[in-house]
Write a protein that holds these residues in place. Structure first.
Motif, PDB file in Angstrom:
ATOM      1  N   LEU A   1      10.520   7.554   1.315  1.00 58.85           N
ATOM      2  CA  LEU A   1       9.225   7.970   1.090  1.00 58.85           C
ATOM      3  C   LEU A   1       8.312   6.665   1.614  1.00 58.85           C
ATOM      4  CD1 LEU A   1       9.391  10.187  -2.001  1.00 58.85           C
ATOM      5  CD2 LEU A   1       8.816  10.775   0.284  1.00 58.85           C
ATOM      6  N   CYS A   2       8.750   5.539   0.915  1.00 61.44           N
ATOM      7  CA  CYS A   2       8.031   4.616   1.428  1.00 61.44           C
ATOM      8  C   CYS A   2       8.034   4.216   2.892  1.00 61.44           C
ATOM      9  CB  CYS A   2       8.515   3.234   0.719  1.00 61.44           C
ATOM     10  SG  CYS A   2       8.201   2.954  -1.245  1.00 61.44           S
TER      11      CYS A   2
ATOM     12  N   LYS B   1       2.250   5.978   8.229  1.00 60.10           N
ATOM     13  CA  LYS B   1       0.998   6.295   8.008  1.00 60.10           C
ATOM     14  C   LYS B   1      -0.033   5.506   7.659  1.00 60.10           C
ATOM     15  CE  LYS B   1       2.443  10.743   6.076  1.00 60.10           C
ATOM     16  NZ  LYS B   1       2.511  11.475   4.727  1.00 60.10           N
ATOM     17  N   VAL B   2       0.193   4.410   6.914  1.00 63.69           N
ATOM     18  CA  VAL B   2      -0.929   3.524   6.527  1.00 63.69           C
ATOM     19  C   VAL B   2      -0.930   2.422   7.248  1.00 63.69           C
ATOM     20  CG1 VAL B   2      -0.761   4.163   4.222  1.00 63.69           C
ATOM     21  CG2 VAL B   2       0.334   2.274   5.091  1.00 63.69           C
TER      22      VAL B   2
ATOM     23  N   THR C   1       0.738  -1.085   0.005  1.00 59.11           N
ATOM     24  CA  THR C   1      -0.159  -0.239   0.074  1.00 59.11           C
ATOM     25  C   THR C   1       0.925   1.308   0.164  1.00 59.11           C
ATOM     26  OG1 THR C   1      -1.426  -1.298   1.583  1.00 59.11           O
ATOM     27  CG2 THR C   1      -2.040   1.008   0.972  1.00 59.11           C
ATOM     28  N   ALA C   2       1.865   1.119   0.874  1.00 61.13           N
ATOM     29  CA  ALA C   2       2.860   2.433   0.989  1.00 61.13           C
ATOM     30  C   ALA C   2       3.282   2.774  -0.416  1.00 61.13           C
ATOM     31  CB  ALA C   2       3.759   2.057   2.149  1.00 61.13           C
ATOM     32  N   ARG C   3       3.879   1.789  -0.855  1.00 60.49           N
ATOM     33  CA  ARG C   3       4.485   1.691  -2.421  1.00 60.49           C
ATOM     34  C   ARG C   3       3.631   2.353  -3.342  1.00 60.49           C
ATOM     35  NH1 ARG C   3       9.590   0.178  -3.949  1.00 60.49           N
ATOM     36  NH2 ARG C   3       9.726   0.651  -6.208  1.00 60.49           N
TER      37      ARG C   3
ATOM     38  N   GLU D   1       5.600   6.679   4.517  1.00 57.63           N
ATOM     39  CA  GLU D   1       4.365   6.282   4.066  1.00 57.63           C
ATOM     40  C   GLU D   1       3.882   4.983   5.035  1.00 57.63           C
ATOM     41  OE1 GLU D   1       2.765   8.215   2.188  1.00 57.63           O
ATOM     42  OE2 GLU D   1       0.846   7.130   2.392  1.00 57.63           O
ATOM     43  N   ARG D   2       4.633   4.255   5.213  1.00 56.96           N
ATOM     44  CA  ARG D   2       4.269   2.874   5.802  1.00 56.96           C
ATOM     45  C   ARG D   2       3.700   3.034   7.417  1.00 56.96           C
ATOM     46  NH1 ARG D   2       8.971  -1.512   4.881  1.00 56.96           N
ATOM     47  NH2 ARG D   2       9.146  -1.113   2.735  1.00 56.96           N
TER      48      ARG D   2
ATOM     49  N   GLN E   1       1.021   4.251  -2.929  1.00 59.00           N
ATOM     50  CA  GLN E   1       0.511   5.352  -2.499  1.00 59.00           C
ATOM     51  C   GLN E   1       1.695   6.471  -3.046  1.00 59.00           C
ATOM     52  OE1 GLN E   1      -1.884   6.911  -1.116  1.00 59.00           O
ATOM     53  NE2 GLN E   1      -3.062   5.291  -0.239  1.00 59.00           N
ATOM     54  N   VAL E   2       3.107   5.988  -2.924  1.00 55.39           N
ATOM     55  CA  VAL E   2       4.193   6.895  -3.097  1.00 55.39           C
ATOM     56  C   VAL E   2       4.235   7.135  -4.774  1.00 55.39           C
ATOM     57  CG1 VAL E   2       6.551   7.207  -3.192  1.00 55.39           C
ATOM     58  CG2 VAL E   2       5.528   6.449  -1.027  1.00 55.39           C
TER      59      VAL E   2
ATOM     60  N   ARG F   1       1.417   9.195  -6.174  1.00 55.47           N
ATOM     61  CA  ARG F   1       1.605  10.611  -5.840  1.00 55.47           C
ATOM     62  C   ARG F   1       2.950  11.246  -7.133  1.00 55.47           C
ATOM     63  NH1 ARG F   1       2.691  10.986  -0.174  1.00 55.47           N
ATOM     64  NH2 ARG F   1       1.304   9.199   0.256  1.00 55.47           N
TER      65      ARG F   1
END
Lengths: 233, 299
Positions: free
Chosen positions: B152-153, B159-160, B128-130, B156-157, B132-133, B136
């Motif tokens: 960034l991943c 966060k999700v 999911t994180a990947r 993001e990890r 999302q990044v 974007r």
């Protein structure tokens, strides 16, 4: 004689605020034993897991050898010697500024880690190997399987022994006055020293340890009963 | 891709291919030069006298025992190779043990949920994180270099993670409850294994394997540790799975069951496959004298 001894003790303990020193000493004793035990459990579990790891790769073999040296040293020398080395050798050698209680906590942690590693290894070996196999068979990595399945069961098995280790630790803390920590032993001795009457202070000291140890045994029993709930209910 | 006669494994539907498998414990050779191919949907029963290496053979298939020689190709990947991450492949190979091996410190529901929960959560947070990044970056028309991507991943990890964790938990729990309902043990969801009968434990062990959506299930004498009156319920469940088309390898002493369910029976003796064939061939008309001898004793 009895009356005057009591009066001397009473005068020191209550009127001259000796009980404050004793309470502070009690806190120090418990601090060293509790944090020592926590550090010991952490180190001990780590060593035990390393020792039971499969040994066909090089890294576990090297780590295992390091652990052997560590355990050998801490089990092969007296606690007092380790305290003295920590306080008078290691600290000045590295120009460290540390509180003597902190040094005691670290030394007791390292020392009990060596003993707990053996207890924990026995605990891990007492868990049915099928448990690890089942966890590995569904694709969980080794460390996750150990942490989630094997170690919790091992801890349950060794809880009485671990309680014993804690009791030993509490009693062993009575040597920390070697590095200028004021624990309960030192506190009661100071009361005795102040008027050269030791009978009551030392008997009180024994009573204090006795109450501590009995309290802890009770606590361990209670924990055992709670953890046993997954056997039958 | 490795395959037979120039065809890829996909075309021939081969799931597991064993080539020249050897296993020895010290100087004791338990398995010698075993070759066998297992196709998708096939039910293979392994029979033979004790000490013939049946269980070791089964345990080599998912590397619970590391083979000392030969190859085990699972969907074309050689599991015997130490460099292959065995854990990923084990997720697709369920295993059911003689002694059930339910986790004593977990409830029935936790037993079923644990592995999918841990593994799927980890995977989905990463994916999911990947995604999302990347989404974007695409919106901005930028392309991150490797380090930026890694950083960034990672952010993001975090966060999700909470959201994904809850999603996965809900999904896994629903599946686990469905599986429990299927075997009629819904009311035992919060019980600990020690309070269950052997038959119940083994059925839960089977659905624990099913919770991973395996491509094959390896059964290591699933009924040998059971009281006679509980054998039936476990065999019924295995039979159901067979009818649904699950690929399975079953080491068993239940000859009647092997005859009924298996597409193919292997007779093992002295660390090798002495004879193999359809149940009719092997039970009806055994060719190898050792097979005859064994069958005359057990039937």
């Amino acid at each position: 004689m009895g009356k005057t001894e009591w009066q001397l003790f009473y005068g020191k303990f209550i009127k001259a605020n000796g009980y404050r020193v004793v309470l502070r000493g009690l806190v120090a004793t418990l601090e060293i034993a509790v944090f020592g035990l926590l550090i010991g459990i952490f180190i001990g579990t780590l060593i035990a897991v390393i020792k039971v790891m499969p040994k066909y790769k090089r890294l576990p073999r090297i780590l295992s050898a390091v652990c052997d040296v560590y355990v050998g040293f801490f089990r092969g020398t007296p606690m007092v010697v380790q305290l003295l080395i920590g306080w008078f050798v290691i600290l000045p050698a590295f120009h460290l500024q540390l509180d003597s209680v902190a040094v005691a906590v670290i030394v007791f942690g390292l020392n009990s880690g060596a003993y707990i590693s053996e207890i924990m290894r026995g605990g891990i070996n007492s868990v049915d190997p099928g448990q690890l196999e089942a966890a590995r068979a569904v694709g969980l990595p080794y460390h996750t399987s150990m942490l989630r399945v094997v170690v919790p069961q091992a801890v349950k098995n060794i809880l009485p022994t671990l309680g014993n280790e804690f009791i030993t630790l509490i009693k062993e803390t009575s040597v920390v006055s070697f590095i200028a920590v004021v624990d309960v032993t030192k506190a009661f001795r100071q009361i005795g020293d102040s008027n050269y009457s030791y009978i009551i202070p030392y008997l009180m000291l024994a009573l204090t340890y006795l109450i501590l140890v009995i309290g802890i045994s009770r606590l361990v029993k209670l924990m055992e009963r709670r953890l046993a709930k997954n056997e039958r209910h | 891709m490795n395959g037979i006669n120039g065809k890829t494994t996909e075309e021939t539907n081969v799931l597991i291919e064993v080539r020249g498998l050897c296993k020895s414990f010290g100087s004791l050779n338990v398995l010698e030069n075993i070759d066998i191919t297992i196709r998708k949907g096939e039910k293979v029963a392994v029979i033979g006298p004790s000490g013939s290496g049946k269980s070791t053979f089964l345990r080599c298939l998912n590397c619970m025992e590391d083979p000392t020689g030969g190859e085990i190709l699972f969907e074309g990947e050689n599991l015997a190779d130490r460099k292959v991450d065995i854990n990923i492949h084990r997720e697709h190979m369920g295993m059911v043990f003689q002694q059930f091996n339910l986790f004593h410190n977990k409830t029935v529901l936790q037993n079923i949920m644990m592995a999918p929960l841990i593994l799927q959560t980890k995977r989905e947070i990463r994916e999911t994180a990947r995604a999302q990044v990347e989404k974007r970056a695409e919106a901005k028309g930028k392309k991150h270099n490797r380090f930026a991507m890694w950083w960034l991943c990672g952010v993001e990890r975090i966060k999700v993670s909470k959201r994904v964790k809850e999603q996965v938990r809900e999904r896994v729990k629903e599946k686990a409850l469905n599986l429990l309902e299927r075997i009629g043990l819904s009311e035992k969801a919060d019980a600990y294994p020690a309070t269950l009968s052997g038959g119940q434990k083994q059925r839960i062990a089977i659905v624990r394997a099913l919770a991973m959506n395996p491509k094959v299930i390896l059964f290591d004498e699933p009924t040998s540790a059971l009281d006679p009156e509980m054998v039936g319920e476990v065999l019924d469940l295995i039979r159901q799975l067979a009818e649904e088309g699950m690929t399975m390898v079953i080491v068993t002493h239940e000859m009647g069951f092997a005859r009924e369910v298996a597409d193919r029976v292997l007779f093992m003796a002295d660390g090798g496959i002495a004879e193999e064939g359809t149940p009719e061939e092997l039970f009806g008309n055994p060719k190898n004298p050792r097979t005859k001898d064994f069958l005359s004793k057990v039937l």
